[in-house]
Design an enzyme around this catalytic site. Structure first.
Site, PDB file in Angstrom:
ATOM      1  N   ASN A  58     -14.650  -9.660   3.256  1.00 64.75           N
ATOM      2  CA  ASN A  58     -13.368  -9.525   3.950  1.00 64.75           C
ATOM      3  C   ASN A  58     -12.486  -8.522   3.224  1.00 64.75           C
ATOM      4  O   ASN A  58     -12.553  -8.381   2.003  1.00 64.75           O
ATOM      5  CB  ASN A  58     -12.668 -10.883   4.077  1.00 64.75           C
ATOM      6  CG  ASN A  58     -11.718 -11.164   2.921  1.00 64.75           C
ATOM      7  OD1 ASN A  58     -10.584 -10.674   2.906  1.00 64.75           O
ATOM      8  ND2 ASN A  58     -12.194 -11.935   1.935  1.00 64.75           N
ATOM      9  N   PHE A  65      -4.020 -10.063   2.745  1.00 61.35           N
ATOM     10  CA  PHE A  65      -2.891 -11.007   2.783  1.00 61.35           C
ATOM     11  C   PHE A  65      -2.172 -10.981   4.131  1.00 61.35           C
ATOM     12  O   PHE A  65      -0.933 -10.970   4.197  1.00 61.35           O
ATOM     13  CB  PHE A  65      -1.888 -10.717   1.663  1.00 61.35           C
ATOM     14  CG  PHE A  65      -2.311 -11.120   0.278  1.00 61.35           C
ATOM     15  CD1 PHE A  65      -3.466 -11.832   0.042  1.00 61.35           C
ATOM     16  CD2 PHE A  65      -1.529 -10.772  -0.824  1.00 61.35           C
ATOM     17  CE1 PHE A  65      -3.844 -12.200  -1.249  1.00 61.35           C
ATOM     18  CE2 PHE A  65      -1.899 -11.141  -2.119  1.00 61.35           C
ATOM     19  CZ  PHE A  65      -3.057 -11.852  -2.331  1.00 61.35           C
ATOM     20  N   SER A  73      -6.908 -11.007  -5.531  1.00 61.62           N
ATOM     21  CA  SER A  73      -7.480 -10.444  -4.306  1.00 61.62           C
ATOM     22  C   SER A  73      -7.769  -8.966  -4.517  1.00 61.62           C
ATOM     23  O   SER A  73      -6.928  -8.227  -5.037  1.00 61.62           O
ATOM     24  CB  SER A  73      -6.509 -10.603  -3.136  1.00 61.62           C
ATOM     25  OG  SER A  73      -6.959  -9.850  -2.025  1.00 61.62           O
ATOM     26  N   ASN A 109      -7.996  -6.864  -2.132  1.00 61.56           N
ATOM     27  CA  ASN A 109      -7.626  -6.165  -0.906  1.00 61.56           C
ATOM     28  C   ASN A 109      -6.169  -5.722  -0.836  1.00 61.56           C
ATOM     29  O   ASN A 109      -5.724  -5.203   0.173  1.00 61.56           O
ATOM     30  CB  ASN A 109      -7.965  -7.054   0.301  1.00 61.56           C
ATOM     31  CG  ASN A 109      -9.440  -7.384   0.359  1.00 61.56           C
ATOM     32  OD1 ASN A 109     -10.278  -6.513   0.184  1.00 61.56           O
ATOM     33  ND2 ASN A 109      -9.758  -8.650   0.594  1.00 61.56           N
ATOM     34  N   THR A 110      -5.414  -5.957  -1.902  1.00 62.87           N
ATOM     35  CA  THR A 110      -4.059  -5.422  -2.033  1.00 62.87           C
ATOM     36  C   THR A 110      -4.075  -4.452  -3.199  1.00 62.87           C
ATOM     37  O   THR A 110      -4.265  -4.875  -4.349  1.00 62.87           O
ATOM     38  CB  THR A 110      -3.030  -6.542  -2.284  1.00 62.87           C
ATOM     39  OG1 THR A 110      -3.011  -7.426  -1.158  1.00 62.87           O
ATOM     40  CG2 THR A 110      -1.642  -5.957  -2.499  1.00 62.87           C
ATOM     41  N   LYS A 113      -5.188 -17.953 -10.128  1.00 66.72           N
ATOM     42  CA  LYS A 113      -6.494 -17.629  -9.541  1.00 66.72           C
ATOM     43  C   LYS A 113      -6.933 -16.255 -10.027  1.00 66.72           C
ATOM     44  O   LYS A 113      -6.234 -15.261  -9.835  1.00 66.72           O
ATOM     45  CB  LYS A 113      -6.434 -17.650  -8.018  1.00 66.72           C
ATOM     46  CG  LYS A 113      -7.813 -17.538  -7.360  1.00 66.72           C
ATOM     47  CD  LYS A 113      -7.761 -17.906  -5.899  1.00 66.72           C
ATOM     48  CE  LYS A 113      -9.156 -17.963  -5.290  1.00 66.72           C
ATOM     49  NZ  LYS A 113      -9.123 -18.412  -3.881  1.00 66.72           N
ATOM     50  N   ASN A 173     -11.900 -15.750  -7.364  1.00 65.88           N
ATOM     51  CA  ASN A 173     -11.712 -15.098  -6.075  1.00 65.88           C
ATOM     52  C   ASN A 173     -13.006 -14.377  -5.680  1.00 65.88           C
ATOM     53  O   ASN A 173     -14.034 -14.525  -6.328  1.00 65.88           O
ATOM     54  CB  ASN A 173     -10.546 -14.104  -6.176  1.00 65.88           C
ATOM     55  CG  ASN A 173      -9.756 -14.015  -4.883  1.00 65.88           C
ATOM     56  OD1 ASN A 173     -10.335 -13.930  -3.804  1.00 65.88           O
ATOM     57  ND2 ASN A 173      -8.440 -14.026  -4.975  1.00 65.88           N
TER      58      ASN A 173
END
Length: 355
Positions: free
Chosen positions: A109, A113, A171, A173-174, A209, A238
């Site tokens: 993915n 967020f 994450s 993805n940021t 996390k 994560n």
């Protein structure tokens, strides 16, 4: 809830993953969910001052907007973690942004967020009966000029509603978010969130996390920072940006990889972190939990609690019940009075493995 798996996983998997996920949330919102009846006192555990009915939880990412935590608890989960929630609503990255790797029992993915923001989540959570353990996973907006300030806002907003708060800085993805795991930035961030918690009337435990893509020096630095900070625990881990050998043609998509291929590397990191932080700090193991055996291995590696997400995509809503029944059977087989007695029995073994 209509069990989409009863209609055939192959039918469900013909849908776009994000559409299928939306249908799952809609089904859970009806409240017509299969209630898990596993109630075994040997599965109970106290972590960070919280009494969990069992050690199996739903990880953040499934219920991003805090729409169905109580429905998830009915499925058998001992706790549910909502989010990641950012101060302002944001749409996330362009679609398509979720990819099933069916041949690998995995998902990639790059959602970024996507969520409706603090206000929407707070409004929903303030209406719940507050039964069952609820974690709120907080993050920073992509375009924020003050990301540490965003985490402060998250603690302030949800301290009175959350059983615990998770600070998500891992994450992939940021852009730039994982930089908050660097020693100086992490120490400052943990000071910020702990200071804000002190200002609140309610003082929920705080978990951090972390990513699985960390070397030993990075683990040393994180362990040192969290032990000094006063937070209660770590969630390991994560999704990963690494790409082990995979069979599915979509494996080259960018984003975070979760599911079965993440099990070994995340469990190795879990065990290494347990060695670094000692026995008192709470650890939640997540990554590739899809069966009784994988849940047990997380506990043996050092986890107090374990979380599921991708496993339910492939195993369906009956997965928590199957895992809990298996944990009860395992406790009986070994003659355990508490399943938590297994914790750390395989930490050294796992820490020596190659991720």
């Amino acid at each position: 809830m209509i069990d989409l798996f009863a209609l055939g996983r192959s039918t469900l998997f013909r849908l776009d993953p994000e559409t299928a996920h939306g249908l799952s949330i809609a089904g859970l919102k009806t409240g017509l969910v299969p209630v898990c009846t596993v109630n075994d006192s040997r599965l109970k555990t106290t972590v960070a001052g919280l009494s969990f009915p069992n050690p199996l939880g739903m990880a953040a990412g499934f219920d991003k907007n805090a729409e169905v935590p109580d429905a998830l608890l009915k499925l058998g989960y001992g706790f549910a973690e909502v989010g990641t929630i950012t101060p302002k609503p944001q749409s996330g990255n362009p679609k398509p942004r979720i990819f099933r790797l069916v041949k690998d029992d995995a998902v990639i993915n790059r959602l970024g967020f996507n969520n409706e923001g603090h206000d929407a989540a707070y409004a929903r959570l303030s209406r719940r009966a507050r039964k069952g353990i609820l974690g709120v996973n907080i993050g920073a907006n992509k375009d924020s000029a003050d990301r540490m300030g965003d985490y402060r806002l998250g603690v302030a907003r949800f301290a009175d509603l959350a059983s615990y708060i998770t600070v998500n800085i891992s994450s992939p993805n940021t852009p730039g978010l994982r930089g908050l795991q660097d020693p100086e930035a992490l120490a400052q961030l943990l000071d910020v969130v702990c200071e804000e918690r002190t200002r609140q009337n309610a003082k929920p435990p705080i978990f951090l996390k972390i990513a699985p893509d960390l070397d030993d020096l990075a683990l040393d630095a994180i362990a040192e920072a969290v032990l000094k900070s006063g937070i209660e625990g770590l969630i390991v881990s994560n999704t990963t940006i690494a790409r082990p050998p995979l069979a599915d043609h979509q494996s080259k998509e960018t984003g975070g990889l979760s599911g079965r291929p993440l099990f070994v590397p995340s469990t190795v990191i879990l065990a290494k972190m347990r060695q670094r932080v000692g026995p008192a700090m709470a650890l939640i193991g997540v990554g590739g939990v899809e069966s009784v055996d994988t849940a047990i291995q997380k506990i043996r590696a050092g986890a107090d609690l374990v979380q599921v997400y991708t496993g339910m995509i492939y195993g369906g809503p009956s997965l928590p019940g199957r895992i809990l029944r298996g944990l009860s059977e395992h406790a009986t087989k070994l003659g355990l009075t508490q399943l938590s007695a297994l914790r750390d029995s395989g930490t050294e073994e796992w820490a020596k493995r190659t991720a």
